[in-house]
Each structure stands twice: as structure tokens, then as C-alpha cells.
Design an enzyme around this catalytic site. Structure first.
Site, PDB file in Angstrom:
ATOM      1  N   LYS A  63     100.193 100.839  -5.703  1.00 39.56           N
ATOM      2  CA  LYS A  63      99.660 100.353  -4.701  1.00 39.56           C
ATOM      3  C   LYS A  63      99.919  98.543  -4.303  1.00 39.56           C
ATOM      4  O   LYS A  63     100.059  98.132  -3.692  1.00 39.56           O
ATOM      5  CB  LYS A  63      98.434 100.155  -4.999  1.00 39.56           C
ATOM      6  CG  LYS A  63      97.573 101.436  -4.847  1.00 39.56           C
ATOM      7  CD  LYS A  63      96.514 102.508  -5.783  1.00 39.56           C
ATOM      8  CE  LYS A  63      96.198 103.137  -5.750  1.00 39.56           C
ATOM      9  NZ  LYS A  63      94.961 103.615  -6.903  1.00 39.56           N
ATOM     10  N   ASP A  71     101.015 103.317 -11.259  1.00 33.66           N
ATOM     11  CA  ASP A  71      99.730 103.358 -10.447  1.00 33.66           C
ATOM     12  C   ASP A  71      99.659 102.283  -9.050  1.00 33.66           C
ATOM     13  O   ASP A  71      99.676 102.095  -7.842  1.00 33.66           O
ATOM     14  CB  ASP A  71      98.876 104.113  -9.960  1.00 33.66           C
ATOM     15  CG  ASP A  71      97.476 104.522  -8.477  1.00 33.66           C
ATOM     16  OD1 ASP A  71      98.579 105.884  -8.066  1.00 33.66           O
ATOM     17  OD2 ASP A  71      96.620 103.916  -9.253  1.00 33.66           O
TER      18      ASP A  71
END
Lengths: 404, 404
Positions: free
Chosen positions: B194, B190
Site C-alpha cells: 500500500k 501488505d
């Protein structure tokens, strides 16, 4: 976009250097006015751009955007009003003017269908104002706490090393962080200017700076900072806006509070939004390049024809400081005699002020007694303090408000 | 603006609640598609708004803006592409999709003359992306360090209390901070999604997530966090982007680094701009309301017809991790026998790796030896480590990179 700049000081020089060296396709710097165009600067624009007459900028029909960087109320205000009349948008860093004439400026811009942007007026190096007005637009902001003056934050940080205020101030002056006359910074006036602007943006409540309770940092001693540290707090000069409270004063903040670790010349702004929860922005608040960064971001936003979204804003009065509630740190300098502590705590009890903790450890003719209270109304606390000070055994009483 | 939403999960419910309750004059929510429109939710929109067919949103000619909140690659990607074809602007929080198909999405938006905004995809509660693309637009950004996954930051913060990873993970799951299958969070995937988006925005360099070196936090022990603390460091899972370095790994950060005090589920992003100097943004990165705040700010920016300014962006490859340079923390579990320390330090010296500090204090059959190196090339350090691990006296070697 054809830009005319008024004011070629430190920030103006930074902006001019960027505009000329980067030659951004949307931004053309056409003219720069300053009362002194002979002085050597870190960057010297071509002589042909310079004029000593601001009206050569304001009356130039080709110029559609004026950057006002002279600061102060007049003639800056007249220049900006004139710019609007001449159908020019305005970018300014002038926090003194914005905070004292907010409604007048915004209404004039609106009447002439012009835009005014001022990201550089508060925390230059932090994209704060656009974040509040656009990024947090869905939020109802409940509170704002800001370390928004780098000079005082540098001084307080130096004092954590045990240095007294006057020496820390000299040091700040030597490094160019404080001006020769540092009054506006150290007495909290600059913080109040910025807080006034932030309050208008966050809450739609504009309070003139002279309606804001202001207390500076010159009374704080290195000892207070040490005592605060022992109690688990740091001392910061905060601008505080929540509900109808708007105030500037040195504040004991728990070491665990995110603003506590904002040190040196850095600024930090802590905002509570109903959707986002707490947000902290930290960065440089002043200086040539951080402030130029903000001015240029405003110019490019104007070039993209972006709207700067303002809340419906009305003039408001903060509630009097006497009606606010706070916890208090207080240092008494008291004669080291029996009964002193009993007398102090008795008077506090009479005023229904309860003591959360107390430090008294040194010995001597006059010793410091440090007390931390629970929440109390300022009027009650101050009247207790006045009564305590009447005792001949009490030589001094210094009070600092606290936040959690 | 007529809005169609696809995905009525946690964030979608928050967005719908705001749009319906606040009834903002510019924003009208016309339809919501979700595969399950029966499930009870914290806020239930009127049945008449709901459909199980996303095409009822995509094919509705009145709807001019689609909010995609289903996540994942497909069908989200097809829906967004279809929305562009149907002349609809898009707001999305889909970091997996954006990071893996950046150029394709941006080019499709451009080809159809549509806008795409995605403030909610990275650090929902922090107005970060607009600050980078607009607020910092005058800057050349040299580096970005981000704590951009709240789950792992919560776990690492819990572990500072002496709790082991698996217990901290269970605790995070109990509180709803970690998913039942926490792999994407704890293994750093994750964070890489980003980071890929942030690199495109800050540097115009888009690297697919699978080209980014990723290391998660599941190897870290509570003991490592204690040793790091003794050395003056905290351990954070960072996404790091500077020059051609792009990587995700647990990192020893000095306690004095501003990111060190970003704790719990909070996110923090530290950016170095050439004009602004370092800036830190801190706030909640996820959750219904912070993410809804970002989605709504995007919708209102679209309603104002604001441009989201992108750098000219090209696909790029980060340099291999073996060619990066770092300081290293390493914990060996070694037999408590004479000559072990000499053997380890000998091999490090052979590889020209110099030791900055060393802790060895416990006694037992197998003892931890903690070393901190000066700067070394990763390839050299790893080959020294492999050689040390071959010794029968070394039971384990755990390495964590460091930043200053």
C-alpha cells in the site's frame, strides 16, 4: 480556463498567489475585482489584473469561471446568479450564502447548465465535500458529527488548561483565530451554516440555518470542562445531523470518541456510512492556504469537467429541539444546605429522568452539584430544570447535552 | 455501463450484492467469473450471471468495464492487460499487482486509452486515493505516515491490554481479522504494497515493494508496549514516506500524535500538505462492505467519465535504511550486575549516540533496561547495538524506531 476572481481578501490572496506563481497550464487568472485594490497584501498581483468593478469580471466574455470570495449574502448572490446567466461556472467559499439559498443557487446553476463547486465552504483544508459526494456515494449516511469551527475548538481546547472563556477568547483574537466580533463563531452560527450544507450533501435534506437549533459556547466555564474530564468526557461544539435531527450545541463527548482528540484550531468530521462504517476526517478548517487548497482543487475539477454529484435535495425542517432525546450533563450552583440534593433529585424523578452519576465535593456557601442523566426527552428535562431553578436554594443551572 | 467482474470472493460478493440490489441506472452487472461458482456465499447472484471462465468476461464486447477482484499477480495481471486491449476500463483492489507493476499497468492503460481506478486497493473504507489525487492536488505533499494494515493495528491494540503477540494474533484469527497464514500482514508486506501505491500518488515516486525496508511486529512484546506507554508513546506499525525515505516498521509515536488514537482494525493516514497542513483520514481499511464502497465509487466515477489524475511517476529507490536518521527505543535484557549500564552507555557514547531517557526498575537475574536515544544515524546506532550485544551480560536487544 479563464478565471475571474471577485474578492481579494485573505483567501483570495492565497488563491491568486498560487495561480500566478504555479502558472498551471489549465488555469489562467485573467482579472481580480475587489473594492480595495490599493491595500498592501501578503502577495500583490500585477496592477493590470485588478479592478474595483465586479462587473468587469462578470461581463468579460472570455472569463468562463468566476471565483467568488467576498462572502455574505449580497452582493455575492447577485454576482453568482449573474455569472450563471453569463455562462460562467462558479467556485465559491460562501457558506452563509450556500446555506441560506441552497435550492435557489443549485436550480439556477442547473437552469443555465453551469457548475458550482464549494469545497472551500466547509473545512477548507480537508477534502471533505468531494469525499462525501463521490467517495462515499455508494453509502447511505446515517449520521454526521462535526467539529467544524476552528475558533470555538481552539477556545475550548485552551479552556482545558483551566483558562476561562473570556481569556481564551482574547487569546484566540490575539492569534488571529477569532475575529474582533466573534459572535458568528462562538454562538455557533458559522457551525450551523456549514451543517446546513453538509446535511444537503449527506442526506439530500436542506435546512435553512435559522431553522437549526443553535447554542454557542459562551456559557461554558473552565470548571465544566474539568468536571466533564473527571467524568471521562471532553466538551466540543458539535454540528450534529442524523435522521431529522439537525442541531448545533456544546456536547460532552467520551474521551474515547475519535472527535475528542481533535484539538486546537483543527476541524474533525465523523461520518457513519452503511458500507464504510465510521470515518473521521481531521485537518485545518480555515486559513489562507488550507482554503486556497480547496478553491484550487475545485478549479482543477472544473478544468477536468468533473461533475459534482448532488443528491436530489429538498428543503426540510429539523425536528424541534424539545422533541430530541439526549443524555444531559447539568451543573447546579446550590446553597450548601440539607435537602438540596433531595429536592433536585426528587424533581428529576417526577419528570422520569434518571440520574447516571453525580459529583458534589466542594464546600462553601454555594457549591456546584454535577449530575449526568440517562437518556431523556429534552422537553421533560427542560421542564424539570425550570422547576428546579425556581427553588431559592438553586443559584444557577447549566445544562450541556451529551453524545456517545 | 456494462460491468464484468472477475473474482467473487468476499469483496466481489459485496460489490455484486450492491449492484444487483440497488440497480443503479448507470451500472449494469452483466457477468461474474470465479473459479468456484458453486460455493455458498452471503449473497448469491443469479446463476445466469456466473461463469468459471474469465475470458467470458474479457472477450464480451458489450462489457466496457472489468472489476478485477481475484488479487495476486497472475492471472490478474494478464486479465487486466487483456481488458485494456479489449477497450475495457478496469477497477481493481489488487495492491500486490499495482505496487509491483505500477509503470507497466499505467502505461498499458494509457497506450490503449483506457482508465484504471483502484480506490479499494488502499484503505477501502476511506476515500483516500481520490482525496490525494484530486482534493489535495494543489499541494506539495511532504510526508505521509500510515497505519494501513488493520490486522497488525488490531494486534498491537490488543497487546496494550497486556496480551502477548501470539495470543493477540490468535484472537485476531478467531475474529476473522487475520488470515490462517498471517505472514503478509504481520511482517509488514501488505503495508509495503500500500505504501508503494501511496508514494506513487503523493510524490510521483514509485518504489517496488521489495526495495522498501520492511520490519513486522512479531518481535514486539507486551512489555515493550507498556514501557512505551510509560514514556508517553504508543507502538504502531507505520508505513512512512517522506523525501527519499520509504519504510515500514513498528514505530513509537507520542500519545499526542493523531495516529496514536487510531486503534483496533481501523486505518489512519496522516498527510502533510504544504497548503493544507496536516490532515488525518481514519476509517476501516478492509472488509466486505468498506471495500465494496470503494469499488462502487470507482465504478460511478468511471460512469461519469472522471479522470484519475496521476503525477508524472518514475521508478525510484528509497535510500537504504542504514542511511536514515531516527530516534530509537531500545530494550536490553541484561544481567543485573554492576557495570552493565556503564558498558552500554559507554558504547553508545563511543558511537556518538546520546541517551534521552532510561528506565531500569525491576530486579532479578536478567532485567530489562530501556533506553530512548536522541536522533542518530541508523548505521551508527546499529553498529553500537551489535557491539553491545557481544557482551555476555546482554541477553537480548530489541530496537524500535521513533517518530515525533
Amino acid at each position: 480556463m479563464k478565471i475571474g476572481m471577485i474578492g481579494l481578501g485573505t483567501v483570495g490572496t492565497g488563491v491568486a498567489e498560487w495561480l500566478i506563481k504555479k502558472a498551471h497550464p489549465s488555469l489562467c487568472l485573467k482579472r481580480i475585482a475587489d473594492i480595495d485594490i490599493e491595500r498592501e497584501r501578503q502577495f500583490m498581483p500585477e496592477k493590470s489584473l485588478l479592478t474595483t468593478d465586479a462587473h468587469k469580471v462578470l461581463d468579460d466574455l472570455e472569463i468562463d469561471t468566476v471565483v467568488e470570495l467576498i462572502g455574505g449574502i449580497e452582493p455575492a448572490k447577485s454576482y453568482i446568479m449573474k455569472a450563471f446567466e453569463q455562462k460562467k461556472d462558479v467556485v465559491t467559499a460562501n457558506k452563509a450564502l450556500l446555506s441560506s439559498h441552497w435550492v435557489e443557487l443549485m436550480e439556477s446553476a442547473k437552469r443555465h447548465n453551469r457548475k458550482i463547486r464549494f469545497e472551500a465552504a466547509v473545512c477548507g483544508g480537508i477534502p471533505l465535500l468531494a469525499s462525501i459526494t463521490s467517495g462515499l456515494i455508494a453509502n447511505r449516511i446515517s449520521a454526521l458529527y462535526g467539529i467544524i469551527n476552528g475558533t470555538t475548538n481552539y477556545i475550548l481546547t485552551k479552556m482545558e488548561e483551566g483558562i476561562e472563556f473570556s481569556d481564551a477568547l482574547s487569546d484566540a483574537q490575539k492569534r488571529g483565530y477569532a475575529e474582533a466580533d466573534p459572535t458568528l463563531d462562538i454562538e455557533g452560527v458559522d457551525t450551523a451554516h456549514k451543517l446546513s450544507i453538509l446535511s444537503a450533501l449527506c442526506f439530500g435534506r436542506w435546512c435553512k440555518p435559522d431553522s437549526i437549533y443553535i447554542e454557542g459556547i459562551s456559557q461554558i466555564t473552565a470548571a465544566d470542562i474539568q468536571y466533564a474530564k473527571e467524568l471521562g468526557y471532553s466538551i466540543k461544539l458539535l454540528g450534529i445531523a442524523k435522521g431529522n435531527v439537525l442541531k448545533v450545541h456544546p456536547t460532552l463527548l467520551p474521551k474515547t470518541h475519535p472527535l475528542s482528540s481533535v484539538s486546537g484550531v483543527y476541524n474533525g468530521v465523523y461520518i457513519e456510512g452503511d458500507l464504510t462504517g465510521p470515518i473521521l476526517f481531521t485537518g485545518k478548517g480555515a486559513g489562507m492556504r488550507p482554503t486556497a487548497s480547496a478553491v484550487i482543487s475545485d478549479l482543477l475539477a472544473l478544468a477536468r469537467n468533473e461533475e459534482f454529484v448532488l443528491l436530489k435535495t429538498e428543503e426540510a425542517e429539523p425536528i424541534p429541539i424539545s422533541e430530541t432525546t439526549s443524555r444531559y450533563y447539568v451543573r447546579f450552583q446550590a446553597e450548601d444546605k440539607p435537602g438540596v440534593l433531595a429536592a433536585i433529585s426528587g424533581i428529576l424523578a417526577e419528570h422520569k429522568i434518571s440520574i447516571a452519576s453525580c459529583i458534589q465535593k466542594e464546600r462553601g456557601d454555594v457549591v456546584p452539584i454535577i449530575m449526568v442523566t440517562h437518556d431523556a426527552k429534552e422537553a421533560d428535562f427542560v421542564s424539570a430544570l425550570r422547576k428546579i431553578e425556581q427553588s431559592p436554594k438553586i443559584k444557577e443551572a447549566l445544562m450541556i447535552r451529551m453524545e456517545e
